[in-house]
Design a protein around this motif. Structure first.
Motif, PDB file in Angstrom:
ATOM      1  N   UNK A 351      21.028  -5.758  43.396  1.00  0.00           N
ATOM      2  CA  UNK A 351      19.760  -6.311  43.870  1.00  0.00           C
ATOM      3  C   UNK A 351      18.612  -5.935  42.943  1.00  0.00           C
ATOM      4  N   UNK A 352      17.544  -6.722  42.991  1.00  0.00           N
ATOM      5  CA  UNK A 352      16.403  -6.477  42.122  1.00  0.00           C
ATOM      6  C   UNK A 352      15.819  -5.080  42.313  1.00  0.00           C
ATOM      7  N   UNK A 353      15.939  -4.502  43.499  1.00  0.00           N
ATOM      8  CA  UNK A 353      15.393  -3.172  43.760  1.00  0.00           C
ATOM      9  C   UNK A 353      16.388  -2.047  43.486  1.00  0.00           C
ATOM     10  N   UNK A 354      17.617  -2.387  43.122  1.00  0.00           N
ATOM     11  CA  UNK A 354      18.632  -1.373  42.829  1.00  0.00           C
ATOM     12  C   UNK A 354      18.481  -0.844  41.412  1.00  0.00           C
ATOM     13  N   UNK A 355      18.999   0.340  41.190  1.00  0.00           N
ATOM     14  CA  UNK A 355      19.084   0.885  39.834  1.00  0.00           C
ATOM     15  C   UNK A 355      20.509   0.670  39.348  1.00  0.00           C
ATOM     16  N   UNK A 356      20.701  -0.418  38.635  1.00  0.00           N
ATOM     17  CA  UNK A 356      22.056  -0.784  38.206  1.00  0.00           C
ATOM     18  C   UNK A 356      21.974  -1.857  37.130  1.00  0.00           C
ATOM     19  N   UNK A 357      23.116  -2.162  36.559  1.00  0.00           N
ATOM     20  CA  UNK A 357      23.234  -3.226  35.562  1.00  0.00           C
ATOM     21  C   UNK A 357      23.926  -4.426  36.209  1.00  0.00           C
ATOM     22  N   UNK A 358      23.257  -5.562  36.263  1.00  0.00           N
ATOM     23  CA  UNK A 358      23.946  -6.734  36.789  1.00  0.00           C
ATOM     24  C   UNK A 358      24.929  -7.281  35.735  1.00  0.00           C
ATOM     25  N   UNK A 359      25.981  -7.941  36.154  1.00  0.00           N
ATOM     26  CA  UNK A 359      26.360  -8.151  37.547  1.00  0.00           C
ATOM     27  C   UNK A 359      27.825  -7.759  37.670  1.00  0.00           C
ATOM     28  N   UNK A 360      28.187  -6.949  38.655  1.00  0.00           N
ATOM     29  CA  UNK A 360      29.577  -6.559  38.835  1.00  0.00           C
ATOM     30  C   UNK A 360      30.460  -7.776  39.102  1.00  0.00           C
ATOM     31  N   UNK A 361      31.697  -7.673  38.706  1.00  0.00           N
ATOM     32  CA  UNK A 361      32.610  -8.807  38.847  1.00  0.00           C
ATOM     33  C   UNK A 361      33.128  -8.978  40.262  1.00  0.00           C
ATOM     34  N   UNK A 362      32.859  -7.990  41.125  1.00  0.00           N
ATOM     35  CA  UNK A 362      33.342  -8.037  42.504  1.00  0.00           C
ATOM     36  C   UNK A 362      32.314  -7.361  43.402  1.00  0.00           C
ATOM     37  N   UNK A 363      32.188  -7.844  44.606  1.00  0.00           N
ATOM     38  CA  UNK A 363      31.246  -7.337  45.600  1.00  0.00           C
ATOM     39  C   UNK A 363      31.397  -5.819  45.763  1.00  0.00           C
ATOM     40  N   UNK A 364      30.299  -5.093  45.529  1.00  0.00           N
ATOM     41  CA  UNK A 364      30.357  -3.625  45.583  1.00  0.00           C
ATOM     42  C   UNK A 364      30.592  -3.089  46.989  1.00  0.00           C
ATOM     43  N   UNK A 365      30.414  -3.908  48.007  1.00  0.00           N
ATOM     44  CA  UNK A 365      30.653  -3.453  49.369  1.00  0.00           C
ATOM     45  C   UNK A 365      32.113  -3.612  49.784  1.00  0.00           C
ATOM     46  N   UNK A 366      32.933  -4.199  48.939  1.00  0.00           N
ATOM     47  CA  UNK A 366      34.335  -4.392  49.268  1.00  0.00           C
ATOM     48  C   UNK A 366      35.092  -3.073  49.337  1.00  0.00           C
TER      49      UNK A 366
END
Length: 453
Positions: A351-366
């Protein structure tokens, strides 16, 4: 989006550009560019197109040679194989090699070149269109397009004829490797469904875990099924009708594959217009694919497109990044584009407010998300490139900028790795990976200014 990477100075950026060129030069075989010297010592189909995107801007000879060599391995039925084997060098470093594929048992296989017996996503016409648009010598690029056009047309005709035999509008793949997303969660249900007697799995020795940590690679049960499917094909001498009609256990209408085929038909139509050929069949086919994807592959509840399992006659509800990528071919309408972005711009995909590099290849909540395991979560530069190209058409400027920056900052932080951790930026897989270098070069060469914003 709180970018966790430091700013890059102009001097550092210039050094990064040179390093990217050095990677491609080190992986140059003399006639094509290897994805990497050790893990992937041969020529891969869609890798070579991504690599040509980078070469186009500063070495048009290499860009043309990359594609020309790939098409030398085209089958008589039009298929462009996944791998063109370099038999003179390092064949012992990769499995399955030409002795395992036995593609020569097919009357359609090329006479003097060893290849695999499957294909990869059809991005090739897009690569030629890119060459026309960005190569310094347009006249020469158009001449190359005229030369290669019959081969592109034959490739598309193969897919239409053999992979969409009922003219439904969507083509199918018959092996996870054909998707380019080898061990994606998309395939879990199908692979778990395939019951294999141990005696049906040919003896083999994996080479991929010699260079990469095993927990970053597909599992042994997954690999057993990959090998079983290859054996299934070679026993039928790669006859598409026999494979299809003999109850092949893996037949999937894949979102990414069909998206790239739709875009490739759009680009082939443009090429046809430029060189004086009839563009209408390709325009019609692109529209047919888009319409069928919207009708059959859209899943409203998930706000994304999903694959379709032809054997089970149902959608595959896996929340993967490729489910957003039909925007690359302008397939969704405005309402669906907005829904796609609203899901993409969540914690699940950075998300725009997260500290991360877009975009993971799979949903991080999985539950089975992994930040470091191949196609089960890491960031891939080629997928980011497709996402960037799709999103920038529709005004999602802030997210576009972050995707663009990740294409540049991840190699700056961790080198030209195969894939990356979305949270830390740590690189995994093989080092000095060619398409990571090439696509960074493509992004930077196409910008008026190379300053990181």
């Amino acid at each position: 989006m709180k970018n966790p990477a430091p700013e890059i100075t102009e001097k550092e950026l210039n050094e990064l550009i040179q390093s990217a060129k050095d990677v491609l030069q080190a992986n140059w075989s003399g006639s094509f560019t290897r994805p990497s010297k050790n893990q992937y010592p041969h020529q891969w189909s869609w890798d070579s197109v991504f690599i040509a995107f980078g070469y186009t801007h500063y070495d048009k000879d290499r860009a043309e040679q990359e594609l020309r060599h790939l098409f030398e391995g085209q089958w008589k039925n039009g298929m462009i194989p996944q791998i063109i084997f370099d038999q003179e060098h390092q064949s012992e470093k990769y499995f399955p090699g030409p002795d395992f594929w036995q593609s020569e048992t097919s009357p359609n296989a090329p006479d003097h070149i060893k290849t695999s017996g499957i294909c990869q996503p059809p991005i090739h016409a897009t690569g030629v269109r890119h060459l026309i648009e960005y190569a310094p010598d347009r006249e020469r690029a158009v001449a190359f397009a005229s030369e290669i056009f019959p081969r592109l047309k034959a490739w598309h005709q193969y897919l239409d004829r053999e992979r969409d035999p009922n003219n439904e509008g969507l083509v199918y793949i018959r092996h996870p490797w054909e998707s380019g997303q080898d061990n994606s969660p998309i395939w879990d249900g199908i692979l778990n469904r395939i019951e294999i007697e141990p005696s049906y799995i040919p003896a083999y020795s994996r080479k991929d875990i010699n260079n990469v940590e095993p927990d970053e690679r597909p599992s042994k049960p997954e690999y057993d099924t990959y090998v079983y499917l290859v054996n299934f094909f070679r026993e039928r001498k790669y006859d598409e009708a026999k494979i299809r009609n003999d109850d092949c256990p893996f037949l999937v209408q894949d979102v990414l594959f069909n998206t790239l085929l739709c875009k490739a038909n759009q680009d082939l139509a443009e090429i046809a217009e430029i060189i004086g050929e009839n563009p209408e069949p390709f325009k019609t086919r692109a529209d047919q694919i888009a319409d069928k994807m919207n009708d059959k592959l859209w899943l409203d509840r998930e706000q994304m497109y999903v694959d379709y399992d032809l054997k089970a006659s149902k959608q595959i509800q896996a929340r993967v990044l490729s489910g957003f990528l039909p925007i690359y071919a302008s397939i969704p309408d405005q309402n669906r584009k907005q829904q796609i972005f609203e899901y993409l711009n969540t914690h699940c995909f950075c998300q725009m407010t997260d500290s991360c590099f877009p975009a993971p290849s799979y949903d991080r909540s999985g539950d089975d998300y992994s930040a470091r395991t191949y196609w089960r979560g890491p960031v891939w530069i080629n997928m980011n490139w497709l996402l960037y190209e799709g999103l920038k058409q529709y005004g999602f400027d802030d997210y576009v900028k972050q995707v663009r920056n990740s294409i540049i900052q991840l190699p700056f932080l961790s080198g030209f790795r195969e894939y990356f951790d979305t949270n830390s930026g740590e690189g995994y897989g093989i080092e000095n990976f060619s398409w990571t270098a090439a696509l960074l070069l493509d992004i930077l060469y196409r910008e008026e200014s190379t300053a990181i914003q």
